[in-house]
Design a protein around this motif. Structure first.
Motif, PDB file in Angstrom:
ATOM      1  N   UNK A  85      31.661  46.204  32.986  1.00  0.00           N
ATOM      2  CA  UNK A  85      32.916  46.068  33.729  1.00  0.00           C
ATOM      3  C   UNK A  85      34.080  46.786  33.050  1.00  0.00           C
ATOM      4  N   UNK A  86      33.791  47.532  31.982  1.00  0.00           N
ATOM      5  CA  UNK A  86      34.797  48.363  31.357  1.00  0.00           C
ATOM      6  C   UNK A  86      35.994  47.614  30.802  1.00  0.00           C
ATOM      7  N   UNK A  87      37.141  48.307  30.786  1.00  0.00           N
ATOM      8  CA  UNK A  87      38.361  47.740  30.225  1.00  0.00           C
ATOM      9  C   UNK A  87      38.825  46.523  31.002  1.00  0.00           C
ATOM     10  N   UNK A  88      38.589  46.530  32.334  1.00  0.00           N
ATOM     11  CA  UNK A  88      39.009  45.396  33.140  1.00  0.00           C
ATOM     12  C   UNK A  88      38.249  44.139  32.740  1.00  0.00           C
ATOM     13  N   UNK A  89      36.993  44.293  32.361  1.00  0.00           N
ATOM     14  CA  UNK A  89      36.204  43.153  31.925  1.00  0.00           C
ATOM     15  C   UNK A  89      36.798  42.493  30.696  1.00  0.00           C
ATOM     16  N   UNK A  90      37.285  43.298  29.742  1.00  0.00           N
ATOM     17  CA  UNK A  90      37.927  42.756  28.550  1.00  0.00           C
ATOM     18  C   UNK A  90      39.214  42.034  28.915  1.00  0.00           C
ATOM     19  N   UNK A  91      39.984  42.619  29.828  1.00  0.00           N
ATOM     20  CA  UNK A  91      41.230  41.975  30.255  1.00  0.00           C
ATOM     21  C   UNK A  91      40.943  40.642  30.943  1.00  0.00           C
ATOM     22  N   UNK A  92      39.879  40.614  31.762  1.00  0.00           N
ATOM     23  CA  UNK A  92      39.535  39.383  32.478  1.00  0.00           C
ATOM     24  C   UNK A  92      39.078  38.293  31.510  1.00  0.00           C
ATOM     25  N   UNK A  93      38.238  38.668  30.533  1.00  0.00           N
ATOM     26  CA  UNK A  93      37.778  37.689  29.545  1.00  0.00           C
ATOM     27  C   UNK A  93      38.962  37.157  28.743  1.00  0.00           C
ATOM     28  N   UNK A  94      39.888  38.044  28.398  1.00  0.00           N
ATOM     29  CA  UNK A  94      41.065  37.627  27.632  1.00  0.00           C
ATOM     30  C   UNK A  94      41.960  36.725  28.462  1.00  0.00           C
ATOM     31  N   UNK A 121      29.502  43.174  38.120  1.00  0.00           N
ATOM     32  CA  UNK A 121      30.461  42.611  39.072  1.00  0.00           C
ATOM     33  C   UNK A 121      31.686  42.114  38.322  1.00  0.00           C
ATOM     34  N   UNK A 122      32.896  42.320  38.873  1.00  0.00           N
ATOM     35  CA  UNK A 122      34.096  41.832  38.188  1.00  0.00           C
ATOM     36  C   UNK A 122      34.106  40.311  38.076  1.00  0.00           C
ATOM     37  N   UNK A 123      34.586  39.812  36.951  1.00  0.00           N
ATOM     38  CA  UNK A 123      34.658  38.371  36.722  1.00  0.00           C
ATOM     39  C   UNK A 123      35.687  37.756  37.673  1.00  0.00           C
ATOM     40  N   UNK A 124      35.329  36.737  38.447  1.00  0.00           N
ATOM     41  CA  UNK A 124      36.280  36.127  39.388  1.00  0.00           C
ATOM     42  C   UNK A 124      37.259  35.197  38.675  1.00  0.00           C
ATOM     43  N   UNK A 125      38.200  35.808  37.981  1.00  0.00           N
ATOM     44  CA  UNK A 125      39.187  35.054  37.212  1.00  0.00           C
ATOM     45  C   UNK A 125      39.951  34.086  38.106  1.00  0.00           C
ATOM     46  N   UNK A 126      40.192  34.507  39.357  1.00  0.00           N
ATOM     47  CA  UNK A 126      40.967  33.668  40.268  1.00  0.00           C
ATOM     48  C   UNK A 126      40.264  32.362  40.605  1.00  0.00           C
TER      49      UNK A 126
END
Length: 405
Positions: A85-94, A121-126
């Motif tokens: 999930x690239x850089x967005x994955x790190x932002x979502x985990x953070x 798949x992007x992490x569903x942070x929402x």
């Protein structure tokens, strides 16, 4: 169909550890898919992680947070791996770590994230963030069984182990849970493991134990030869048992390490017993090797052979498939007349060919068993290694063909 895997044990609570479970609806509405493990202040955490270079965002972030100090919370989600999930994955985990940190009143670096599920798949942070208050409210010292269910993906049964051991005049508790059924291959084997003890353990020793015991347990299991992007096995020590801190020189180390080893082994073997579609639990025992690497090369070549694994499922004593696997394992100058191959106590191969006393009936009698040992003695050294695996059934193909549907 899990092989010889019974119900969860009655967990001994670990002083200084609480676990909570909630539903975030990450993949399926209403499913318990969010778990938090809280470690009391002063606890120490060690761990081992996947060696897949495409490691998931939560693995990268967990390593970074552990380098900053001792964490207080482990946040686990199922249904989404947050890998690839690239850089967005790190932002979502953070973002998940930061939100939990606010709710719990700790620094974001004191939260370790773990994810398991579909890759890419992007992490569903929402969906995760609104469930954090509920999972914290659910924290309970007796939450081990709920947490074992909460970390499951394609597992058919939850996995857990618990032990108590007396060190001096203190009773020390060790409890743990694991998950995994497919994409299982050493380095590590998709699996997650969380083990906690209330023993006081010197921090460097704790990491050594996590690495050493992980190597002989979780790094000796394989279902399909695929190393996941998300594997992690964490070891928490709260120090609340009141024992004298265990060091390399402690007289209590051997007793403590043996109990801890039993928990690691039980949890690792449970993953193989619940392998996707598994009907057989198989030990590959290679001895008489010139080196550990040589023994493991032979063991893994057998364990990863689709022909061997399908013969195991069919209960077909097609010993030629095992012989061929040994022969292509890359052992140089192998003395074919010296080595032997057994199914349990039935000798298949001796003096370079089929053992004279072998019969199909004897081989079949072993192969129909749910638990089998394939033994190989190379007779060229003193090293011995064991690997645990399972068979390949029709259900394995079905489960993985339909995994994303």
């Amino acid at each position: 169909m899990a092989v010889g895997l019974g119900p969860l044990p009655g967990f001994f609570p670990v002083a200084g550890v609480r676990l909570g479970v909630a539903s975030a609806g990450i993949k399926k509405p209403g499913r318990r898919d969010l778990v938090v493990i809280e470690a009391a202040p002063g606890s120490h955490v060690a761990g081992i992680f996947t060696r897949n270079q495409f490691c998931a965002a939560p693995v990268t972030l967990t390593r970074e947070h552990m380098s900053r100090g001792q964490p207080r919370f482990l946040l686990i989600n199922t249904g989404n791996a947050n890998a690839g999930t690239g850089e967005q994955g790190l932002k979502d985990a953070m973002a998940c770590c930061e939100a939990l940190a606010v709710e719990a009143g700790v620094a974001p670096s004191e939260v370790l994230p773990f994810s398991t599920g579909v890759i890419g798949e992007p992490l569903p942070v929402d969906r995760i963030l609104p469930a954090l208050p509920a999972v914290l409210k659910a924290l309970d010292p007796n939450g081990w069984a709920d947490a074992a269910h909460g970390i499951m993906t394609t597992d058919t049964l939850p996995k857990g182990a618990t032990r108590q051991v007396t060190l001096g005049d203190r009773t020390v508790t060790i409890s743990g849970i694991s998950k995994g059924a497919g994409m299982i291959r050493p380095n590590m084997a998709t699996m997650l493991g969380f083990i906690a003890t209330d023993a006081a353990v010197e921090p460097k020793l704790l990491q050594s134990l996590a690495s050493e015991l992980g190597e002989i347990s979780f790094n000796r299991i394989t279902i399909d030869g695929d190393t996941s992007t998300n594997d992690a096995c964490m070891l928490i020590a709260t120090g609340q048992a009141g024992n004298q801190e265990i060091t390399r020189e402690s007289p209590d180390l051997a007793r403590f390490e043996e109990a801890l080893r039993e928990v690691y082994m039980t949890l690792a073997h449970a993953i193989v017993r619940d392998g996707e579609g598994a009907t057989k639990f198989v030990t590959i025992d290679v001895q008489g090797a010139a080196s550990s690497r040589e023994a493991l090369d032979v063991a893994y070549t057998i364990a990863h052979s689709p022909l061997v694994k399908t013969a195991l499922y069919a209960s077909d004593p097609n010993w030629g498939r095992i012989l061929a696997a040994v022969g292509r394992a890359g052992v140089t100058d192998l003395d074919l007349n010296a080595l032997t191959i057994h199914l349990d106590d039935v000798c298949l191969v001796r003096n370079g060919g089929r053992a004279p006393e072998y019969s199909e009936e004897r081989g079949k009698a072993v192969m129909i068993q749910p638990e089998i040992t394939i033994g190989v003695d190379l007779r060229r050294g003193e090293m011995r290694e064991r690997v645990w695996t399972c068979d390949f059934s029709h259900d394995y193909v079905t489960i993985n063909a339909e995994y994303r549907s």
